[in-house]
Design an enzyme around this catalytic site. Structure first.
Site, PDB file in Angstrom:
ATOM      1  CB  SER A  90      17.792  -3.454  11.848  1.00  0.00           C
ATOM      2  OG  SER A  90      16.571  -2.853  11.467  1.00  0.00           O
TER       3      SER A  90
ATOM      4  CE1 TYR B 269      17.899   0.264  15.892  1.00  0.00           C
ATOM      5  CE2 TYR B 269      17.143  -0.110  13.640  1.00  0.00           C
ATOM      6  CZ  TYR B 269      17.345  -0.568  14.929  1.00  0.00           C
ATOM      7  OH  TYR B 269      17.017  -1.860  15.258  1.00  0.00           O
TER       8      TYR B 269
END
Length: 247
Positions: free
Chosen positions: A142, A156
């Protein structure tokens, strides 16, 4: 004309929808037979496998929770058993974690790390026993593993940054066998998990030099390049497909 992935077999985890489904379709279009895993979307997964078979490729859908290490290993072994080999592993399965750091629970930490870090580790280890020279391992990270753009992303971002280190280490370990290992880092991508017209979409667009969300096919194209002949000399790196978020 020979397709670039003709004769290859790919396993794409978490591929019943979104980015994973786009990757599976693209690899199949480039000539690969494809196994996909899913957790709860059995109908979507079977429909995708049927679409791939209708296009002339072999395809199977495997129920496997990325949080279950035994299921991850079993999905690799079943791919080899049913499709005859394994050339490309794409670790795509993921969940989103967002919220105040002070309120984060250890239970959620364990779940997110199991899916984003342990599952790629386990899958890569199982796959490495089967991958031939020229094999590929690609993990979907990501842009938030590269740059944290807002509060509430600590867990995350931690998990997505960890896969970069894993890929770099595996590139060293497996390079002598001619196996490449890389991370693809999507930015804001228009999917049902993060729709371009959803809450917070305008805020995301404001941070992008290109001013627009990408598509799942944008990520699939980069994965296909890494999986194909053009990716033969690319390893141990992370490629951002993020509209300039990390610029």
């Amino acid at each position: 004309m020979t397709l670039p992935l003709a004769g290859k077999v790919a396993l794409v985890t978490g591929a019943s929808r979104g980015i994973g489904a786009a990757i599976a379709r693209r690899l199949a279009a480039d000539g690969a037979d494809v196994a996909i895993t899913y957790v709860s979307s059995a109908q979507r997964a079977e429909e995708l496998a049927a679409q791939i078979r209708a296009g002339g490729r072999r395809a199977i859908a495997i129920a496997a929770d990325a949080a279950d290490a035994q299921a991850v290993t079993a999905s690799v072994e079943r791919t080899v058993a049913e499709l005859g080999r394994l050339d490309i592993l794409v670790n795509n399965a993921g969940v989103f974690a967002y919220g105040p750091f002070e309120d984060e629970t250890l239970e959620n930490y364990e779940r997110v790390m199991a899916i984003h870090v342990r599952a790629p580790f386990v899958a890569a280890q199982a796959a490495s026993r089967h991958l031939p020279r020229g094999g590929r391992i690609i993990t979907i990270g990501s842009c938030l593993g590269e740059r944290v753009g807002a509060p509430g992303m600590a867990l995350y971002s931690l998990s997505k940054a960890a896969v970069v280190g894993l890929s770099k280490g595996l590139a060293q370990d497996l390079g002598k066998r001619g196996i490449t290992v890389n991370t693809v880092q999507p930015g804001p991508i228009d999917t049902d998990m993060n729709p371009a017209d959803g809450e917070g979409a305008d805020h995301q667009r404001a941070g992008l030099p290109l001013g627009a969300f990408g598509t799942a096919d944008d990520i699939a194209a980069t994965v296909a390049h890494l999986a194909g002949p053009g990716g033969a000399f690319i390893t141990g790196t992370q490629i951002s497909v993020d509209g300039g978020f990390s610029a």
